[in-house]
Design an enzyme around this catalytic site. Structure first.
Site, PDB file in Angstrom:
ATOM      1  CG  ASP A 204      40.325  40.662  44.133  1.00 25.52           C
ATOM      2  OD1 ASP A 204      39.497  39.894  43.928  1.00 25.52           O
ATOM      3  OD2 ASP A 204      41.531  40.090  44.475  1.00 25.52           O
TER       4      ASP A 204
ATOM      5  CG  ASP B 159      41.193  37.186  47.168  1.00 22.48           C
ATOM      6  OD1 ASP B 159      41.844  36.343  46.431  1.00 22.48           O
ATOM      7  OD2 ASP B 159      42.409  37.364  47.780  1.00 22.48           O
TER       8      ASP B 159
ATOM      9  CG  HIS C 215      41.414  33.108  50.557  1.00 21.40           C
ATOM     10  ND1 HIS C 215      42.349  32.516  49.463  1.00 21.40           N
ATOM     11  CD2 HIS C 215      41.392  34.862  50.637  1.00 21.40           C
ATOM     12  CE1 HIS C 215      42.869  33.160  49.005  1.00 21.40           C
ATOM     13  NE2 HIS C 215      42.739  34.412  49.205  1.00 21.40           N
TER      14      HIS C 215
ATOM     15  CG  HIS D  19      43.732  37.726  52.282  1.00 18.54           C
ATOM     16  ND1 HIS D  19      44.706  37.644  52.241  1.00 18.54           N
ATOM     17  CD2 HIS D  19      43.554  38.272  51.275  1.00 18.54           C
ATOM     18  CE1 HIS D  19      44.964  36.485  51.413  1.00 18.54           C
ATOM     19  NE2 HIS D  19      43.601  36.876  50.493  1.00 18.54           N
TER      20      HIS D  19
ATOM     21  CE  LYS E  48      41.021  37.394  42.206  1.00 20.76           C
ATOM     22  NZ  LYS E  48      42.229  37.672  43.644  1.00 20.76           N
TER      23      LYS E  48
ATOM     24  CB  CYS F 176      44.254  41.013  42.652  1.00 20.99           C
ATOM     25  SG  CYS F 176      44.830  39.633  43.975  1.00 20.99           S
TER      26      CYS F 176
END
Length: 196
Positions: free
Chosen positions: A8, A46, A48, A81, A106, A151
């Site tokens: 990340d 990440d 989202h 984020h 993820k 993470c």
């Protein structure tokens, strides 16, 4: 076979980002240098959706960093984020991407958060990272990136539980909370993980 997992290194976790890790930018030159020592390098990202339930903004009656129950799991409510396709979700421009063979995204399911590069937080779905590493005959994993106390440690603990010899590279990661990080490192060593 050794693999490096870079966790990340995205704009939102770096200076000026919505969830910036203190001194996070300091790890980028170290991670770039580390890459010369590995034949196999993968990264996590990440990724989202806007409506992710881990975002405080999607709970009008709640504040950032409150902990709620989300589908049976404790969930920290984060600032928005790493929204899919946003600048904040992009890898930092200073990170060398040339040797990264695969990227595992993820946190795509709006109903559950995903700190680890291997599984969501409820271990309901896996990302495919375990199978990928097994197919490449990886036996040892070194983990770096952000944030150490979320993470990075979740990824490292899952790697350990999946049977890999696992090491966290301490100077190539930074925590959100330094006090927590010292405790997490002790616990990791007690499970036969290594810190270098």
């Amino acid at each position: 076979m050794k693999a490096l997992i870079i966790v990340d290194i995205q704009n939102d976790f770096l200076e000026g980002g919505s969830l910036a890790v203190p001194h996070g930018n300091d790890v980028i030159p170290i991670i770039n240098q580390l890459q010369n020592d590995f034949d196999l390098i993968v990264a996590t990202q990440d990724w989202h959706p806007k409506n992710h339930k881990s975002f405080a903004a999607n709970h009008p009656d709640k504040k950032e960093f409150e902990v709620i129950d989300l589908n049976g799991l404790p969930q920290v409510l984060w600032p928005v984020h790493c929204v899919q396709g946003s600048f904040g979700a992009e890898f930092h421009q200073d990170l060398n991407l040339n040797k990264i063979e695969a990227i595992f995204r993820k946190g795509m399911d709006s109903e559950i958060d995903s700190y680890s590069g291997f599984f969501d937080n409820g271990k309901r779905k896996n990302t495919g990272l375990f199978g990928y590493l097994k197919d490449r005959n990886v036996t040892e994993i070194l983990v770096c990136g952000l944030a150490a106390d979320y993470c990075v440690q979740f990824t490292a603990n899952d790697a350990l539980n999946l049977g890999f010899k696992t090491t966290i590279i301490d100077n190539a990661t930074k925590p959100i909370n330094g006090g927590n990080w010292e405790r997490i490192k002790s616990e990791f060593i007690s499970k036969k993980g290594q810190i270098i």
